[in-house]
Design a protein around this motif. Structure first.
Motif, PDB file in Angstrom:
ATOM      1  N   THR A  80       0.014   5.213  -9.373  1.00  0.00           N
ATOM      2  CA  THR A  80      -0.374   5.410  -7.977  1.00  0.00           C
ATOM      3  C   THR A  80      -1.476   4.410  -7.648  1.00  0.00           C
ATOM      4  O   THR A  80      -2.192   3.939  -8.535  1.00  0.00           O
ATOM      5  CB  THR A  80      -0.870   6.840  -7.714  1.00  0.00           C
ATOM      6  OG1 THR A  80      -1.933   7.150  -8.626  1.00  0.00           O
ATOM      7  CG2 THR A  80       0.258   7.848  -7.871  1.00  0.00           C
ATOM      8  N   GLN A  81      -1.620   4.109  -6.377  1.00  0.00           N
ATOM      9  CA  GLN A  81      -2.552   3.058  -5.966  1.00  0.00           C
ATOM     10  C   GLN A  81      -3.982   3.571  -5.864  1.00  0.00           C
ATOM     11  O   GLN A  81      -4.244   4.653  -5.339  1.00  0.00           O
ATOM     12  CB  GLN A  81      -2.128   2.468  -4.624  1.00  0.00           C
ATOM     13  CG  GLN A  81      -2.926   1.228  -4.221  1.00  0.00           C
ATOM     14  CD  GLN A  81      -2.507   0.684  -2.868  1.00  0.00           C
ATOM     15  OE1 GLN A  81      -2.082   1.435  -1.997  1.00  0.00           O
ATOM     16  NE2 GLN A  81      -2.624  -0.615  -2.692  1.00  0.00           N
ATOM     17  N   ASP A 112       0.818  -1.213   0.000  1.00  0.00           N
ATOM     18  CA  ASP A 112       0.000   0.000   0.000  1.00  0.00           C
ATOM     19  C   ASP A 112       0.853   1.266   0.000  1.00  0.00           C
ATOM     20  O   ASP A 112       1.937   1.307   0.598  1.00  0.00           O
ATOM     21  CB  ASP A 112      -0.914   0.025   1.230  1.00  0.00           C
ATOM     22  CG  ASP A 112      -1.997  -1.042   1.168  1.00  0.00           C
ATOM     23  OD1 ASP A 112      -2.543  -1.263   0.073  1.00  0.00           O
ATOM     24  OD2 ASP A 112      -2.290  -1.653   2.218  1.00  0.00           O
ATOM     25  N   ASN A 113       0.322   2.285  -0.696  1.00  0.00           N
ATOM     26  CA  ASN A 113       0.838   3.663  -0.633  1.00  0.00           C
ATOM     27  C   ASN A 113       2.234   3.840  -1.217  1.00  0.00           C
ATOM     28  O   ASN A 113       2.938   4.795  -0.873  1.00  0.00           O
ATOM     29  CB  ASN A 113       0.816   4.177   0.812  1.00  0.00           C
ATOM     30  CG  ASN A 113      -0.572   4.144   1.407  1.00  0.00           C
ATOM     31  OD1 ASN A 113      -1.549   4.503   0.748  1.00  0.00           O
ATOM     32  ND2 ASN A 113      -0.673   3.683   2.647  1.00  0.00           N
ATOM     33  N   PHE A 114       2.647   2.945  -2.107  1.00  0.00           N
ATOM     34  CA  PHE A 114       3.908   3.126  -2.814  1.00  0.00           C
ATOM     35  C   PHE A 114       3.646   3.896  -4.113  1.00  0.00           C
ATOM     36  O   PHE A 114       2.519   4.271  -4.424  1.00  0.00           O
ATOM     37  CB  PHE A 114       4.551   1.774  -3.118  1.00  0.00           C
ATOM     38  CG  PHE A 114       5.394   1.215  -1.994  1.00  0.00           C
ATOM     39  CD1 PHE A 114       5.125   1.515  -0.671  1.00  0.00           C
ATOM     40  CD2 PHE A 114       6.453   0.360  -2.261  1.00  0.00           C
ATOM     41  CE1 PHE A 114       5.891   1.001   0.364  1.00  0.00           C
ATOM     42  CE2 PHE A 114       7.230  -0.165  -1.244  1.00  0.00           C
ATOM     43  CZ  PHE A 114       6.951   0.157   0.069  1.00  0.00           C
ATOM     44  N   LEU A 143      10.570   1.518  -8.253  1.00  0.00           N
ATOM     45  CA  LEU A 143       9.648   1.357  -7.130  1.00  0.00           C
ATOM     46  C   LEU A 143      10.061   2.289  -6.001  1.00  0.00           C
ATOM     47  O   LEU A 143      11.201   2.239  -5.530  1.00  0.00           O
ATOM     48  CB  LEU A 143       9.649  -0.092  -6.641  1.00  0.00           C
ATOM     49  CG  LEU A 143       8.698  -0.390  -5.475  1.00  0.00           C
ATOM     50  CD1 LEU A 143       7.241  -0.281  -5.925  1.00  0.00           C
ATOM     51  CD2 LEU A 143       8.966  -1.777  -4.888  1.00  0.00           C
ATOM     52  N   LEU A 144       9.115   3.147  -5.572  1.00  0.00           N
ATOM     53  CA  LEU A 144       9.359   4.100  -4.492  1.00  0.00           C
ATOM     54  C   LEU A 144       8.427   3.786  -3.321  1.00  0.00           C
ATOM     55  O   LEU A 144       7.260   3.429  -3.527  1.00  0.00           O
ATOM     56  CB  LEU A 144       9.103   5.531  -4.951  1.00  0.00           C
ATOM     57  CG  LEU A 144      10.107   6.192  -5.898  1.00  0.00           C
ATOM     58  CD1 LEU A 144      10.041   5.590  -7.297  1.00  0.00           C
ATOM     59  CD2 LEU A 144       9.857   7.701  -5.968  1.00  0.00           C
ATOM     60  N   ASN A 145       8.941   3.938  -2.115  1.00  0.00           N
ATOM     61  CA  ASN A 145       8.092   3.703  -0.949  1.00  0.00           C
ATOM     62  C   ASN A 145       7.258   4.942  -0.626  1.00  0.00           C
ATOM     63  O   ASN A 145       7.276   5.939  -1.369  1.00  0.00           O
ATOM     64  CB  ASN A 145       8.920   3.243   0.252  1.00  0.00           C
ATOM     65  CG  ASN A 145       9.894   4.308   0.743  1.00  0.00           C
ATOM     66  OD1 ASN A 145       9.800   5.486   0.393  1.00  0.00           O
ATOM     67  ND2 ASN A 145      10.850   3.895   1.567  1.00  0.00           N
ATOM     68  N   ALA A 146       6.538   4.903   0.488  1.00  0.00           N
ATOM     69  CA  ALA A 146       5.640   6.001   0.851  1.00  0.00           C
ATOM     70  C   ALA A 146       6.390   7.297   1.141  1.00  0.00           C
ATOM     71  O   ALA A 146       5.798   8.386   1.114  1.00  0.00           O
ATOM     72  CB  ALA A 146       4.798   5.597   2.059  1.00  0.00           C
ATOM     73  N   SER A 147       7.698   7.202   1.391  1.00  0.00           N
ATOM     74  CA  SER A 147       8.526   8.393   1.636  1.00  0.00           C
ATOM     75  C   SER A 147       9.251   8.851   0.380  1.00  0.00           C
ATOM     76  O   SER A 147      10.170   9.680   0.449  1.00  0.00           O
ATOM     77  CB  SER A 147       9.542   8.098   2.747  1.00  0.00           C
ATOM     78  OG  SER A 147       8.884   7.741   3.951  1.00  0.00           O
ATOM     79  N   ASP A 148       8.863   8.294  -0.778  1.00  0.00           N
ATOM     80  CA  ASP A 148       9.457   8.622  -2.079  1.00  0.00           C
ATOM     81  C   ASP A 148      10.925   8.222  -2.187  1.00  0.00           C
ATOM     82  O   ASP A 148      11.689   8.804  -2.970  1.00  0.00           O
ATOM     83  CB  ASP A 148       9.305  10.115  -2.404  1.00  0.00           C
ATOM     84  CG  ASP A 148       7.888  10.460  -2.846  1.00  0.00           C
ATOM     85  OD1 ASP A 148       7.171   9.545  -3.298  1.00  0.00           O
ATOM     86  OD2 ASP A 148       7.497  11.637  -2.738  1.00  0.00           O
TER      87      ASP A 148
END
Length: 282
Positions: free
Chosen positions: A228-229, A203-205, A254-259
């Motif tokens: 975006t999800q 979620d939220n990646f 691939l980027l996490n929720a913190s970019d």
């Protein structure tokens, strides 16, 4: 007067009958199996489970699978089952599962159930997938298991990798099924490996996209939109610009929720391809 009244009543009765017949005939029959092809039957002592797909086969990557449960005794299809499934890859040394959704009823009055499975690897001469289907009907539990064919996809439709956070990720191509020279809606699924049996949605990646044509000087295309999800289907949606037909490599990051970039590279003259990518050809 009585004769006239009888004639009027007769006309009214005929009109009602004709209207009823016309209304019935105008109600189209729903074909649950439209655009679906059966590719497998799994049986036990009480039921035959029919498996369907749009292409009539499974392949490595994301697969939308529909099923029906047929009672062997009555020949009728079950409408009130609760269904779950467990796909398993039997490797030489280990057994593991893969990302898969729940199985849901398509319509309340229908006989079709649907879900999706992401086979992150293909079968080979010594390693194979099987599918166990657990289901309950009127409080009674049943199960059926069978080996299933999962050949390698012709193009790369799924990529598996370890991110810089030491988590194992899976990104799978979902659609478009029929890409065209245009700005296409594109969808992927993003999952992580929690254990050999658990592969939940991430979620939220964010997933960055950079499509290139390796055979045409590695040129790109304009107006692409990163993934975006969606809160509705939990899949990741973006825009894919295809300017001509041929083989396209869809380079990803691939980027996490913190970019923070967990995997994948920006395309430059010195870096012609990302380490994670998907492919389409049309």
């Amino acid at each position: 007067m009585k004769f006239q009244l009888k004639n009027i009543l007769a006309v009214v009765a005929i009109s009602i009958t004709l209207f009823s017949c016309s209304s019935d005939s105008e109600t189209p029959a729903v074909n649950e199996l439209a655009e679906l092809t059966k590719f497998k039957e799994i049986t036990n002592t009480t039921h035959t489970i029919e498996l369907y797909a749009h292409t009539g086969a499974l392949e490595q990557g994301y697969n939308e699978i529909s099923l029906r449960i047929k009672d062997k005794a009555s020949g009728q299809y079950v409408k009130n089952a609760t269904v779950n499934w467990i796909p398993l890859m039997h490797m030489t040394m280990i057994t593991h599962s893969c990302p898969n959704s729940g199985v849901e009823k398509v319509t309340a009055d229908g006989t079709l159930y649907k879900g999706n499975i992401v086979f992150q690897m293909a079968q080979n001469a010594t390693e194979y997938w099987d599918l166990k289907i657990d289901y309950t009907i009127n409080g009674t539990a049943y199960a059926a298991t069978s080996v299933i064919d999962v050949p390698a996809s012709a193009k790369q439709r799924v990529t598996t990798f370890t991110g810089s956070d030491n988590v194992r990720y899976i990104v799978a191509y979902v659609e478009p099924h029929h890409p065209k020279v245009a700005l296409n809606d594109i969808t992927v699924g993003v999952y992580k490996m929690e254990s050999m049996m658990s592969f939940p949605v991430v979620d939220n990646f964010k997933v960055k996209i950079d499509p290139r044509m390796p055979s045409m000087g590695n040129h790109g295309s304009p107006n692409n939109v990163d993934f975006t999800q969606s809160t509705l289907d939990k899949l990741y949606h973006g825009k894919l610009s295809l300017t001509m037909t041929g083989l396209w490599k869809i380079n990803l990051q691939l980027l996490n929720a913190s970019d923070i970039v967990l995997k994948g590279e920006t395309i430059t003259d010195l870096v012609p391809a990302s380490s994670i990518y998907l492919e389409i050809e049309f």
